[in-house]
Design a protein around this motif. Structure first.
Motif, PDB file in Angstrom:
ATOM      1  N   ALA A  97       0.835  -1.358   0.078  1.00  0.00           N
ATOM      2  CA  ALA A  97       0.100   0.008  -0.040  1.00  0.00           C
ATOM      3  C   ALA A  97       0.973   1.393  -0.129  1.00  0.00           C
ATOM      4  CB  ALA A  97      -0.993   0.069   1.115  1.00  0.00           C
ATOM      5  N   LEU A  98       2.194   1.182   0.234  1.00  0.00           N
ATOM      6  CA  LEU A  98       3.122   2.457   0.158  1.00  0.00           C
ATOM      7  C   LEU A  98       3.900   2.372  -1.174  1.00  0.00           C
ATOM      8  CD1 LEU A  98       4.455   1.850   3.726  1.00  0.00           C
ATOM      9  CD2 LEU A  98       2.591   3.226   3.005  1.00  0.00           C
ATOM     10  N   ALA A  99       3.490   1.721  -2.206  1.00  0.00           N
ATOM     11  CA  ALA A  99       3.984   1.496  -3.474  1.00  0.00           C
ATOM     12  C   ALA A  99       4.024   2.930  -3.933  1.00  0.00           C
ATOM     13  CB  ALA A  99       3.450   0.710  -4.482  1.00  0.00           C
ATOM     14  N   PRO A 100       5.180   3.330  -4.627  1.00  0.00           N
ATOM     15  CA  PRO A 100       5.128   4.671  -5.210  1.00  0.00           C
ATOM     16  C   PRO A 100       4.542   5.192  -6.380  1.00  0.00           C
ATOM     17  CG  PRO A 100       7.360   3.742  -5.499  1.00  0.00           C
ATOM     18  CD  PRO A 100       6.556   3.101  -4.760  1.00  0.00           C
ATOM     19  N   GLU A 101       4.021   3.999  -7.219  1.00  0.00           N
ATOM     20  CA  GLU A 101       3.079   4.096  -8.064  1.00  0.00           C
ATOM     21  C   GLU A 101       2.038   3.174  -8.077  1.00  0.00           C
ATOM     22  OE1 GLU A 101       5.575   3.575 -11.868  1.00  0.00           O
ATOM     23  OE2 GLU A 101       7.063   5.093 -11.387  1.00  0.00           O
ATOM     24  N   LEU A 102       0.824   3.659  -8.405  1.00  0.00           N
ATOM     25  CA  LEU A 102      -0.555   2.868  -8.327  1.00  0.00           C
ATOM     26  C   LEU A 102      -1.081   3.076  -9.690  1.00  0.00           C
ATOM     27  CD1 LEU A 102      -1.863   4.069  -4.897  1.00  0.00           C
ATOM     28  CD2 LEU A 102      -0.491   2.141  -5.279  1.00  0.00           C
ATOM     29  N   HIS A 103      -1.397   1.751 -10.451  1.00  0.00           N
ATOM     30  CA  HIS A 103      -1.935   1.935 -11.551  1.00  0.00           C
ATOM     31  C   HIS A 103      -3.236   0.675 -11.477  1.00  0.00           C
ATOM     32  CE1 HIS A 103       1.487   3.736 -13.555  1.00  0.00           C
ATOM     33  NE2 HIS A 103       2.228   3.011 -12.738  1.00  0.00           N
ATOM     34  N   PHE A 104      -4.504   1.220 -11.766  1.00  0.00           N
ATOM     35  CA  PHE A 104      -5.434   0.621 -11.831  1.00  0.00           C
ATOM     36  C   PHE A 104      -5.998   0.543 -13.504  1.00  0.00           C
ATOM     37  CE2 PHE A 104      -5.042   2.541  -7.709  1.00  0.00           C
ATOM     38  CZ  PHE A 104      -5.185   1.489  -6.859  1.00  0.00           C
ATOM     39  N   ALA A 105      -6.567  -0.676 -13.805  1.00  0.00           N
ATOM     40  CA  ALA A 105      -7.378  -0.714 -15.203  1.00  0.00           C
ATOM     41  C   ALA A 105      -7.873  -1.907 -15.207  1.00  0.00           C
ATOM     42  CB  ALA A 105      -6.097  -0.698 -16.202  1.00  0.00           C
ATOM     43  N   ALA A 150     -15.249  -5.203 -12.703  1.00  0.00           N
ATOM     44  CA  ALA A 150     -14.917  -3.619 -12.613  1.00  0.00           C
ATOM     45  C   ALA A 150     -15.264  -3.171 -11.428  1.00  0.00           C
ATOM     46  CB  ALA A 150     -15.643  -2.956 -13.921  1.00  0.00           C
ATOM     47  N   ARG A 151     -16.399  -3.690 -10.722  1.00  0.00           N
ATOM     48  CA  ARG A 151     -16.819  -3.327  -9.358  1.00  0.00           C
ATOM     49  C   ARG A 151     -15.880  -3.616  -8.412  1.00  0.00           C
ATOM     50  NH1 ARG A 151     -23.393  -4.911  -9.466  1.00  0.00           N
ATOM     51  NH2 ARG A 151     -24.103  -2.683 -10.612  1.00  0.00           N
ATOM     52  N   ARG A 152     -15.186  -4.659  -8.487  1.00  0.00           N
ATOM     53  CA  ARG A 152     -14.330  -5.053  -7.569  1.00  0.00           C
ATOM     54  C   ARG A 152     -13.037  -4.143  -7.679  1.00  0.00           C
ATOM     55  NH1 ARG A 152     -15.713 -10.132  -8.913  1.00  0.00           N
ATOM     56  NH2 ARG A 152     -14.095 -10.599 -10.723  1.00  0.00           N
ATOM     57  N   LEU A 153     -12.869  -3.744  -9.105  1.00  0.00           N
ATOM     58  CA  LEU A 153     -11.517  -2.833  -9.095  1.00  0.00           C
ATOM     59  C   LEU A 153     -11.805  -1.407  -8.741  1.00  0.00           C
ATOM     60  CD1 LEU A 153      -8.850  -2.260 -10.193  1.00  0.00           C
ATOM     61  CD2 LEU A 153      -9.961  -1.506 -12.273  1.00  0.00           C
ATOM     62  N   ILE A 154     -13.276  -0.930  -8.787  1.00  0.00           N
ATOM     63  CA  ILE A 154     -13.597   0.422  -8.102  1.00  0.00           C
ATOM     64  C   ILE A 154     -13.185   0.498  -6.898  1.00  0.00           C
ATOM     65  CG2 ILE A 154     -15.413   1.898  -7.971  1.00  0.00           C
ATOM     66  CD1 ILE A 154     -16.134   1.134 -10.916  1.00  0.00           C
ATOM     67  N   ALA A 155     -13.803  -0.609  -6.191  1.00  0.00           N
ATOM     68  CA  ALA A 155     -13.966  -0.749  -4.637  1.00  0.00           C
ATOM     69  C   ALA A 155     -12.340  -0.919  -4.154  1.00  0.00           C
ATOM     70  CB  ALA A 155     -14.552  -1.954  -4.189  1.00  0.00           C
ATOM     71  N   GLY A 156     -11.727  -1.684  -5.060  1.00  0.00           N
ATOM     72  CA  GLY A 156     -10.146  -1.447  -4.443  1.00  0.00           C
ATOM     73  C   GLY A 156      -9.445  -0.070  -4.732  1.00  0.00           C
ATOM     74  N   VAL A 157      -9.796   0.653  -5.667  1.00  0.00           N
ATOM     75  CA  VAL A 157      -9.378   2.133  -5.825  1.00  0.00           C
ATOM     76  C   VAL A 157      -9.658   2.668  -4.563  1.00  0.00           C
ATOM     77  CG1 VAL A 157      -9.487   4.117  -7.104  1.00  0.00           C
ATOM     78  CG2 VAL A 157      -9.433   2.020  -8.304  1.00  0.00           C
ATOM     79  N   ASP A 158     -11.240   2.609  -3.985  1.00  0.00           N
ATOM     80  CA  ASP A 158     -11.359   3.469  -2.884  1.00  0.00           C
ATOM     81  C   ASP A 158     -10.597   3.060  -1.829  1.00  0.00           C
ATOM     82  OD1 ASP A 158     -13.406   4.830  -4.294  1.00  0.00           O
ATOM     83  OD2 ASP A 158     -14.826   3.550  -3.996  1.00  0.00           O
ATOM     84  N   ALA A 159     -10.631   1.852  -1.511  1.00  0.00           N
ATOM     85  CA  ALA A 159      -9.920   1.294  -0.403  1.00  0.00           C
ATOM     86  C   ALA A 159      -8.595   1.723  -0.296  1.00  0.00           C
ATOM     87  CB  ALA A 159     -10.096  -0.139  -0.321  1.00  0.00           C
ATOM     88  N   THR A 160      -7.780   1.552  -1.463  1.00  0.00           N
ATOM     89  CA  THR A 160      -6.263   1.894  -1.555  1.00  0.00           C
ATOM     90  C   THR A 160      -5.998   3.294  -1.276  1.00  0.00           C
ATOM     91  OG1 THR A 160      -5.956   0.007  -3.220  1.00  0.00           O
ATOM     92  CG2 THR A 160      -4.369   1.703  -2.936  1.00  0.00           C
ATOM     93  N   LEU A 161      -6.570   3.987  -1.923  1.00  0.00           N
ATOM     94  CA  LEU A 161      -6.668   5.623  -1.942  1.00  0.00           C
ATOM     95  C   LEU A 161      -6.874   5.824  -0.350  1.00  0.00           C
ATOM     96  CD1 LEU A 161      -7.663   7.041  -5.174  1.00  0.00           C
ATOM     97  CD2 LEU A 161      -5.383   6.102  -4.499  1.00  0.00           C
ATOM     98  N   ALA A 162      -7.914   5.297   0.148  1.00  0.00           N
ATOM     99  CA  ALA A 162      -8.170   5.774   1.794  1.00  0.00           C
ATOM    100  C   ALA A 162      -7.112   5.454   2.586  1.00  0.00           C
ATOM    101  CB  ALA A 162      -9.559   5.032   2.056  1.00  0.00           C
ATOM    102  N   ARG A 163      -6.652   4.316   2.326  1.00  0.00           N
ATOM    103  CA  ARG A 163      -5.624   3.893   3.388  1.00  0.00           C
ATOM    104  C   ARG A 163      -4.261   4.636   3.294  1.00  0.00           C
ATOM    105  NH1 ARG A 163      -3.358  -2.582   3.166  1.00  0.00           N
ATOM    106  NH2 ARG A 163      -1.673  -2.186   4.929  1.00  0.00           N
ATOM    107  N   ARG A 164      -4.002   4.813   1.840  1.00  0.00           N
ATOM    108  CA  ARG A 164      -2.840   5.614   1.512  1.00  0.00           C
ATOM    109  C   ARG A 164      -2.942   7.213   2.338  1.00  0.00           C
ATOM    110  NH1 ARG A 164       0.998   4.254  -2.026  1.00  0.00           N
ATOM    111  NH2 ARG A 164       2.831   5.573  -1.874  1.00  0.00           N
ATOM    112  N   ALA A 165      -4.265   7.872   2.170  1.00  0.00           N
ATOM    113  CA  ALA A 165      -4.300   9.139   2.556  1.00  0.00           C
ATOM    114  C   ALA A 165      -4.228   9.023   4.064  1.00  0.00           C
ATOM    115  CB  ALA A 165      -5.653   9.649   2.163  1.00  0.00           C
ATOM    116  N   ALA A 166      -4.661   7.845   4.860  1.00  0.00           N
ATOM    117  CA  ALA A 166      -4.678   7.957   6.266  1.00  0.00           C
ATOM    118  C   ALA A 166      -3.240   7.551   6.780  1.00  0.00           C
ATOM    119  CB  ALA A 166      -5.750   6.909   6.741  1.00  0.00           C
ATOM    120  N   SER A 167      -2.393   7.277   5.966  1.00  0.00           N
ATOM    121  CA  SER A 167      -0.926   6.684   6.556  1.00  0.00           C
ATOM    122  C   SER A 167      -0.207   7.693   7.038  1.00  0.00           C
ATOM    123  CB  SER A 167      -0.368   5.928   5.383  1.00  0.00           C
ATOM    124  OG  SER A 167      -0.095   6.907   4.139  1.00  0.00           O
ATOM    125  N   GLY A 168      -0.239   9.100   6.289  1.00  0.00           N
ATOM    126  CA  GLY A 168       0.664  10.100   6.975  1.00  0.00           C
ATOM    127  C   GLY A 168       1.874   9.940   6.942  1.00  0.00           C
TER     128      GLY A 168
END
Length: 410
Positions: free
Chosen positions: A38-46, A71-89
């Motif tokens: 979750a700390l990877a410097p590059e995130l690619h979702f497709a 696609a729905r699983r991927l979209i949920a994964g985008v939400d979860a990953t970005l939320a976790r990344r934003a909370a890491s600080g």
């Protein structure tokens, strides 16, 4: 052992994986990696290729459901990953590159039903834009399918057009050319109830992003009143509609946001398939070398001042008869591609003398109407004033008008 490497080296290795899904899968190899991915410097979702050939067989519905669920699983994964990344600080929330593509890449069937449009809501991708605004310090790319209301309108318009053509096509010639009777197809929203106002999403403003590409599926967007792209060198915005509720402010703000005072390092700018943009005033930084303005159907006034510009493409920027004024100051321009110049009476072009290559210069023959007359006058003006030409690409058109009645927005 690879797990004995330090975190920086492991994160560098993870950057070579093509997508965030692959990074997450690799994390199962080591308990320590489960924290690092979750700390990877590059995130690619497709969503991937999504071949539409699958839909031609008897299992059409099964394939459609399968792709929608993936696609729905991927979209949920985008939400979860970005939320976790934003909370890491503590600096761990920054991303060098973020790419989210929810458009099937196979043959780029952009207007095809993607089955997951309803999941790509303005509230959801608005959150992704805000994440990029705060946390992306390198490149950000977002590619959306048509937003749900537009996708529904396109489907209705396509069905109406098919029914109208079936009822109004009279015959087929021996050469296979369709002959239409003289009727006007009804508007896509004729005699329908007034639609609710679209949800509006504000474009991101970032002082750290260097490259940004936004394909927004004809979402309605507003331009921030303040902010700047201090580090931005490459910006692309396409398939968007400026908020009509903002009056003329969004026109002025967009031009200001992309001008030298807010984008001092901008080198490449592309605006394509944007509705609601009636006027564009661009006072560009001297660093701007490439400008593409393609399919801006509502544009009425264009004013470009770009001292360092080398490449300019103008295509589909309103009908030349509707364009009120066009002023271009590009003293270093070398490459010009245009099919939308206005009549010389409404054109101010400082820089024609330096143009060395012209591509897609249109000339119309008899019966072309006002647009063709204006285009011919503009083409002749360019041929007379571009005195340094060493390459000329001319397209000769005879009178043939094709009307496509698909109403994307009102």
């Amino acid at each position: 052992m690879i797990s004995e490497l330090n975190d920086d080296v492991l994160l560098h290795i993870l950057c070579f994986l093509p997508s965030a899904t692959d990074v997450a899968r690799a994390a199962v190899l080591s308990q320590r990696w489960r924290r690092l991915w979750a700390l990877a410097p590059e995130l690619h979702f497709a969503v991937g290729p999504g071949s539409f050939a699958d839909e031609q067989g008897k299992d059409r519905e099964k394939f459609a459901v399968s792709r929608r669920d993936a696609a729905r699983r991927l979209i949920a994964g985008v939400d979860a990953t970005l939320a976790r990344r934003a909370a890491s600080g503590e600096g761990d929330d920054d991303v060098d590159a973020l790419a989210i593509s929810l458009v099937y890449s196979s043959n780029r069937y952009y207007f095809h039903d993607h089955h997951h449009e309803a999941d790509v809501t303005p509230l959801r991708f608005g959150g992704w834009l805000r994440f990029a605004e705060r946390h992306v310090k390198g490149s950000f790319a977002l590619e959306l399918p048509l937003v749900a209301p537009v996708a529904a309108a396109v489907a209705v318009a396509a069905a109406r057009r098919a029914a109208w053509e079936k009822a109004n096509i009279t015959s087929m010639t021996d050469e296979g050319v369709v002959i239409f009777v003289e009727h006007v197809a009804p508007s896509a929203n004729a005699e329908e109830e007034e639609e609710a106002a679209p949800e509006v999403v504000e474009l991101p403003r970032s002082t750290r992003a260097e490259v940004m590409s936004l394909n927004l599926g004809y979402a309605t967007v507003s331009v921030p009143a303040t902010g700047a792209f201090r580090a931005l060198t490459d910006f692309t915005l396409h398939h968007a509609v400026l908020d009509a509720g903002g009056g003329d402010d969004d026109d002025l703000r967009l031009g200001h946001l992309l001008s030298s005072s807010c984008c001092p390092r901008l080198r490449r700018l592309r605006l394509q398939q944007i509705g609601g943009l009636a006027a564009l005033r661009l006072d560009a930084a001297d660093t701007l070398e490439e400008l593409r303005l393609v399919n801006l159907p509502d544009l009425r006034r264009l004013d470009v001042d770009a001292a360092g510009l080398r490449q300019l493409r103008l295509s589909g920027c309103s009908g030349s008869a509707e364009m009120e004024a066009m002023a271009i100051s590009t003293p270093r321009l070398e490459d010009l591609a245009c099919d939308g110049m206005v009549h010389p009476d409404r054109l101010r072009f400082a820089g024609a003398a330096t143009v060395r290559r012209i591509k897609k210069l249109f000339l119309f023959t008899h019966g072309s109407g006002n647009d063709g007359d204006d285009a011919n006058a503009a083409a002749l003006w360019l041929l007379n004033n571009c005195v340094a030409l060493d390459h000329l690409d001319v397209a000769l058109f005879f009178a043939m008008v094709i009307y496509i009645y698909i109403y994307i927005y009102t």
